[in-house]
Scaffold this active site. Structure first.
Site, mmCIF file in Angstrom:
data_model
loop_
_atom_site.group_PDB
_atom_site.id
_atom_site.type_symbol
_atom_site.label_atom_id
_atom_site.label_comp_id
_atom_site.label_asym_id
_atom_site.label_seq_id
_atom_site.Cartn_x
_atom_site.Cartn_y
_atom_site.Cartn_z
ATOM 1 N N ARG A 97 0.728 -1.164 -0.171
ATOM 2 C CA ARG A 97 -0.021 -0.136 0.013
ATOM 3 C C ARG A 97 0.900 1.344 0.166
ATOM 4 O O ARG A 97 0.468 2.300 0.721
ATOM 5 C CB ARG A 97 -0.827 0.005 1.212
ATOM 6 C CG ARG A 97 -2.110 -1.038 1.178
ATOM 7 C CD ARG A 97 -2.901 -0.807 -0.007
ATOM 8 N NE ARG A 97 -4.237 -1.313 0.027
ATOM 9 C CZ ARG A 97 -4.371 -2.667 -0.122
ATOM 10 N NH1 ARG A 97 -3.352 -3.401 -0.659
ATOM 11 N NH2 ARG A 97 -5.587 -3.267 0.054
ATOM 12 N N GLU A 123 -5.188 4.221 5.988
ATOM 13 C CA GLU A 123 -4.533 3.637 4.566
ATOM 14 C C GLU A 123 -5.169 4.783 3.780
ATOM 15 O O GLU A 123 -4.547 5.359 2.572
ATOM 16 C CB GLU A 123 -5.109 2.276 3.942
ATOM 17 C CG GLU A 123 -4.806 1.724 3.085
ATOM 18 C CD GLU A 123 -5.698 1.255 2.041
ATOM 19 O OE1 GLU A 123 -5.919 1.716 1.036
ATOM 20 O OE2 GLU A 123 -6.377 0.392 2.471
ATOM 21 N N SER A 159 -10.931 -0.528 2.683
ATOM 22 C CA SER A 159 -10.067 -0.480 4.204
ATOM 23 C C SER A 159 -9.685 0.883 4.641
ATOM 24 O O SER A 159 -9.013 1.793 3.881
ATOM 25 C CB SER A 159 -8.877 -1.303 3.791
ATOM 26 O OG SER A 159 -9.134 -2.499 3.503
HETATM 27 N N1 EPU Z 1 -11.186 -10.492 9.813
HETATM 28 C C1 EPU Z 1 -11.852 -10.565 11.030
HETATM 29 N N2 EPU Z 1 -12.791 -9.559 11.121
HETATM 30 C C2 EPU Z 1 -12.979 -8.629 10.177
HETATM 31 C C3 EPU Z 1 -12.306 -8.652 9.103
HETATM 32 C C4 EPU Z 1 -11.419 -9.396 9.078
HETATM 33 O O1 EPU Z 1 -11.764 -11.341 11.943
HETATM 34 O O2 EPU Z 1 -14.258 -7.926 10.500
HETATM 35 C C5 EPU Z 1 -10.061 -11.391 9.728
HETATM 36 C C6 EPU Z 1 -10.390 -12.495 8.474
HETATM 37 O O3 EPU Z 1 -11.300 -13.425 9.046
HETATM 38 C C7 EPU Z 1 -9.207 -12.970 7.883
HETATM 39 C C8 EPU Z 1 -8.237 -11.578 8.018
HETATM 40 O O4 EPU Z 1 -8.963 -10.739 9.160
HETATM 41 O O5 EPU Z 1 -8.633 -13.971 8.966
HETATM 42 C C9 EPU Z 1 -8.033 -10.842 6.881
HETATM 43 O O6 EPU Z 1 -9.278 -10.389 6.537
HETATM 44 P P1 EPU Z 1 -9.640 -10.133 4.837
HETATM 45 O O7 EPU Z 1 -9.104 -11.384 4.034
HETATM 46 O O8 EPU Z 1 -11.054 -10.088 4.793
HETATM 47 O O9 EPU Z 1 -8.612 -9.069 4.265
HETATM 48 P P2 EPU Z 1 -8.119 -7.796 5.100
HETATM 49 O O10 EPU Z 1 -6.764 -7.937 5.460
HETATM 50 O O11 EPU Z 1 -9.026 -7.254 6.097
HETATM 51 C C10 EPU Z 1 -7.068 -6.951 2.803
HETATM 52 C C11 EPU Z 1 -7.433 -5.686 1.950
HETATM 53 C C12 EPU Z 1 -8.443 -5.266 1.188
HETATM 54 C C13 EPU Z 1 -8.622 -6.660 0.106
HETATM 55 C C14 EPU Z 1 -8.675 -7.845 1.072
HETATM 56 C C15 EPU Z 1 -8.660 -9.030 0.316
HETATM 57 C C16 EPU Z 1 -5.720 -4.087 3.302
HETATM 58 C C17 EPU Z 1 -5.811 -2.954 4.163
HETATM 59 N N3 EPU Z 1 -6.992 -4.311 2.970
HETATM 60 O O12 EPU Z 1 -8.151 -6.659 3.945
HETATM 61 O O13 EPU Z 1 -8.386 -4.336 0.400
HETATM 62 O O14 EPU Z 1 -9.643 -6.436 -0.406
HETATM 63 O O15 EPU Z 1 -7.421 -7.948 1.996
HETATM 64 O O16 EPU Z 1 -7.395 -9.227 -0.213
HETATM 65 O O17 EPU Z 1 -4.734 -4.720 3.056
HETATM 66 C C18 EPU Z 1 -8.879 -1.897 0.456
HETATM 67 O O18 EPU Z 1 -7.832 -1.810 0.395
HETATM 68 O O19 EPU Z 1 -9.757 -1.147 0.401
HETATM 69 C C19 EPU Z 1 -9.245 -3.209 0.534
HETATM 70 C C20 EPU Z 1 -10.743 -3.681 0.601
#
Ligand code: EPU
Length: 336
Positions: free
Chosen positions: A163, A332, A235
């Site tokens: 990012r 972010e 995010s």
């Molecule tokens: N999780 C929770 N609770 C929540 C959200 C997430 O427990 O409310 C846990 C999930 O179960 C999982 C982990 O956290 O084990 C990661 O969650 P997720 O796969 O949904 O991805 P993220 O890390 O929350 C990142 C990106 C997203 C992207 C997703 C999928 C960043 C800041 N965000 O989110 O990007 O869509 O991975 O690859 O890196 C964005 O940047 O706007 C965005 C949506």
């Protein structure tokens, strides 16, 4: 052509649906127009605005917003393994992904449905489902407002990281991205290791480009609120990168704590969404703003909220996570 608006309303120009104004907005069609805009002298305060999907206006913008208007995708080169395409800055990112999938080109499909424009993608090196824009970006064409000339940056010059890129640092308030060249593969190269993507793709009949795109779209639609319905910027926080000892401490306290590898092997990346969720804030609401009920990493404007209200919520979330886990989470989203 250049279109100039004073006291430009921003409500429909930011996905958080914050009702602010900009002192001046300049929209331009061709890259030559930038010579005309900056030839008059560089505005003291300016900011390049894409689709407004990763920005939070916390006050009236007392400067000039510069917004590219030209969109379009063309193939500009080909070899045995790849096709290079160029997309103009105002092209919708997802239109570009759909174009690649329609043309049988691999590399963009995991980045389906990310809101925003192609010109904004390199700035924060957008990413999802185990892929990031830097994986396919070949070169970035920019207008350098200091030297008043058009320059082309190779991928290494862009200093992409999680990012992050040069456009958030040295080139912030210096360059306007006018187009992006991307190199896509001709041969199948499915990248299905992230989360439950593989099972979603298999349920659709296997790893074709179309099935991967459809699976990613379905997963995103299931978790992330539609910005047309609920103001948000995806995010709000970055996933924090911490030393391994911190990661292991959290994992020993709760074995469900996700730990991802970081570029530096002495560190690891945590899931900010998990931290916010486990701190009890998922679905938390304060007046007109809140933490989304299905994805804790997303802050939402239920309607009519100011940028200041969103920021107050963001600070609250940061302090609760810090108290609970001893980990700092950083926005972010670009805050203006
Ligand atoms: N999780 C929770 N609770 C929540 C959200 C997430 O427990 O409310 C846990 C999930 O179960 C999982 C982990 O956290 O084990 C990661 O969650 P997720 O796969 O949904 O991805 P993220 O890390 O929350 C990142 C990106 C997203 C992207 C997703 C999928 C960043 C800041 N965000 O989110 O990007 O869509 O991975 O690859 O890196 C964005 O940047 O706007 C965005 C949506």
């Amino acid at each position: 052509m250049i279109r100039e608006t004073t006291d430009a309303p921003l409500l429909r120009r930011n996905s958080f649906h914050v009702d602010e104004t900009a002192a001046r907005l300049i929209e331009f069609d061709s890259t030559d127009d930038l010579d005309a805009v900056f030839g008059r002298g560089r505005p003291e305060v300016w900011y390049a605005l894409g689709g407004g999907n990763n920005i939070l206006f916390t006050r009236r913008f007392e400067g000039t917003l510069i917004k590219p208007a030209a969109a379009g995708i063309e193939a500009i080169g080909e070899d045995a393994d790849s096709v290079t395409i160029r997309a103009a800055a105002a092209t919708e990112w997802d239109d570009m992904v759909a174009w690649c999938v329609d043309h049988g080109l691999w590399g963009a499909e995991n980045l389906s449905l990310i809101p925003g424009t192609v010109g904004a993608a390199p700035v924060q090196n957008i990413g999802a489902y185990g892929a990031e824009a830097a994986d396919i970006i070949h070169r970035v064409e920019v207008y350098d407002t200091h030297r008043r000339e058009h320059i082309t940056l190779g991928k290494a010059d862009c200093r992409f990281a999680y990012r992050d890129s040069i456009f958030k640092h040295e080139f912030r308030s210096r360059t306007v991205i006018t187009s992006v060249e991307m190199r896509l593969g001709k041969r199948p190269a499915p990248n299905l290791a992230y989360g439950d993507l593989l099972s979603h793709v298999e349920a659709r009949g296997g790893a074709s480009l179309r099935n991967i795109r459809d699976a990613v779209c379905a997963i995103r639609r299931g978790k992330l609120p539609d910005t047309d319905e609920l103001g948000n910027a995806g995010s709000f926080f970055k996933n924090p990168i911490v030393d391994r000892a911190t990661g292991e401490r959290l994992r020993s306290e709760d074995p469900s704590c996700p730990l991802y590898p970081a570029a530096d092997p002495a560190k690891c990346k945590l899931a900010a969404g998990w931290l916010i969720d486990r701190a009890g804030l998922k679905g938390y609401r304060s007046g007109r703003v809140g933490v989304h009920e299905r994805q804790a990493l997303v802050l939402v404007n239920f309607g009519g909220a100011t940028g200041g209200e969103v920021m107050a919520l963001a600070r609250h979330v940061q302090s609760v996570v810090l108290d609970r886990f001893g980990v700092e989470i950083e926005p972010e989203v670009n805050i203006l």
